[in-house]
Scaffold this active site. Structure first.
Site, PDB file in Angstrom:
ATOM      1  N   HIS A 187      21.630  33.048  26.100  1.00 22.86           N
ATOM      2  CA  HIS A 187      21.054  32.439  27.604  1.00 22.86           C
ATOM      3  C   HIS A 187      20.338  33.113  29.191  1.00 22.86           C
ATOM      4  O   HIS A 187      20.633  33.865  28.688  1.00 22.86           O
ATOM      5  CB  HIS A 187      22.134  31.664  27.761  1.00 22.86           C
ATOM      6  CG  HIS A 187      22.658  30.251  26.919  1.00 22.86           C
ATOM      7  ND1 HIS A 187      22.138  29.422  27.162  1.00 22.86           N
ATOM      8  CD2 HIS A 187      23.970  29.691  26.778  1.00 22.86           C
ATOM      9  CE1 HIS A 187      22.956  28.307  26.147  1.00 22.86           C
ATOM     10  NE2 HIS A 187      24.171  29.319  26.073  1.00 22.86           N
ATOM     11  N   CYS A 261      14.951  31.016  26.994  1.00 26.82           N
ATOM     12  CA  CYS A 261      14.498  30.250  26.892  1.00 26.82           C
ATOM     13  C   CYS A 261      13.637  30.661  28.066  1.00 26.82           C
ATOM     14  O   CYS A 261      13.845  31.231  28.868  1.00 26.82           O
ATOM     15  CB  CYS A 261      15.295  29.155  27.440  1.00 26.82           C
ATOM     16  SG  CYS A 261      15.826  28.430  26.292  1.00 26.82           S
ATOM     17  N   ARG A 270       9.378  29.662  25.145  1.00 28.75           N
ATOM     18  CA  ARG A 270      10.386  30.617  25.043  1.00 28.75           C
ATOM     19  C   ARG A 270       9.617  31.900  25.234  1.00 28.75           C
ATOM     20  O   ARG A 270       8.272  32.075  25.787  1.00 28.75           O
ATOM     21  CB  ARG A 270      10.418  31.016  23.621  1.00 28.75           C
ATOM     22  CG  ARG A 270      11.575  29.458  22.727  1.00 28.75           C
ATOM     23  CD  ARG A 270      12.858  29.655  23.579  1.00 28.75           C
ATOM     24  NE  ARG A 270      13.663  28.919  22.091  1.00 28.75           N
ATOM     25  CZ  ARG A 270      13.781  27.260  22.822  1.00 28.75           C
ATOM     26  NH1 ARG A 270      12.860  27.473  24.059  1.00 28.75           N
ATOM     27  NH2 ARG A 270      14.091  26.783  22.631  1.00 28.75           N
TER      28      ARG A 270
END
Length: 279
Positions: A187, A261, A270
């Site tokens: 994340h 991300c 990305r």
């Protein structure tokens, strides 16, 4: 006649009650807006702060557990067991010895020269080991440049891996220290946000992966700032972007890929970091 002329007709005034109703409606509307605002604020605090606290605490505890186990038990193959290094046996895919099926003793008739009977095997056929379950932690990732220490788990499931503050290992990609491409995902924001600052990495920065078998050091070599979420080329054994082919490699080697991300607080694109195993 004069008395009748002085009589007054009563008039009902509703202006004051109308104002009260409007004021009450405005007050109720204001309370609803404030309540919604508080709920939204609590949701933001939960997502941006509380999930980070929970995930980081769990990830930190998991790192301690893993490294404590590894410090107590030696790496596979260095102990005094019955592996190939000790007894000369053939190791199975799971690291244990492969046992040959043993034949049952022949019958007395066969031993005495009578008609032979086929031998029976008592052991069940050896089955291949089941793949490790998703969510199982097996490595510790360290990136000194951004002060990151985080466990690595198998798979990239949100509920079992990423939302717990772990870094996920793409299924089918190489194991740490092996030839091919060790591809990891994490994340950028919320739930521990382990990869929030990977954009700060520079060529030459060190990244280590520690497993039960040893510690492997990779050196950052290339950074792909933006690509599509569907750019599967970045995690292939020889990684190369299919969206921006000028990024990537053309020869086999031992690579490490970090994906997350970008930009922050979105999942539209990305960011990719590639590193090469130091020999």
């Amino acid at each position: 006649m004069r008395g009748r002329g002085r009589e007054r007709v009563p008039v009902v005034v509703q202006a004051r009650s109308g104002r009260r109703g409007l004021a009450r409606a405005l007050w109720i509307g204001a309370e609803a807006v404030v309540t919604c605002g508080v709920l939204v604020l609590l949701l933001v605090v939960h997502q941006l702060w509380w999930t980070n606290q929970q995930a980081r605490a769990e990830a930190g505890e998991r790192v301690e557990v893993l490294e404590r186990e590894w410090d107590i038990s030696p790496p596979a193959g260095t102990g005094t067991g019955t592996g190939a290094g000790a007894g000369g046996g053939v190791s199975s895919p799971s690291g244990g010895p492969v046992r040959e099926p043993s034949a049952a003793p022949s019958s007395p008739a066969a031993a005495g020269g009578g008609s032979p009977r086929p031998a029976r095997t008592s052991a069940a056929p050896v089955r291949p080991a089941a793949p490790p379950p998703s969510g199982e932690t097996f490595a510790v990732l360290r990136i000194p440049r951004i002060g990151l220490t985080v466990p690595v788990a198998r798979g990239i499931s949100k509920s079992k891996v990423l939302d717990r503050g772990y870094v996920g290992h793409y299924p089918g990609t190489a194991a740490p220290g092996r030839a091919g491409n060790v591809a990891l995902a994490g994340h950028r924001n919320t739930h521990g946000e382990p990869f929030r600052y990977v954009n700060r990495l520079r060529r030459g920065d060190e990244i280590t992966l520690r497993t039960r078998e040893g510690t492997y050091t990779y050196v950052v070599d290339q950074i792909l700032p933006v690509t599509s979420p569907r750019d599967t080329g970045v995690i292939r054994p020889v990684p190369r972007s299919v969206v921006k082919p000028s990024y990537g490699y053309s020869a086999a080697g031992s690579y490490l890929t970090l994906t997350t991300c970008t930009p922050e607080f979105t999942s539209r694109h990305r960011l990719v970091v590639w590193a090469i195993l130091r020999r």
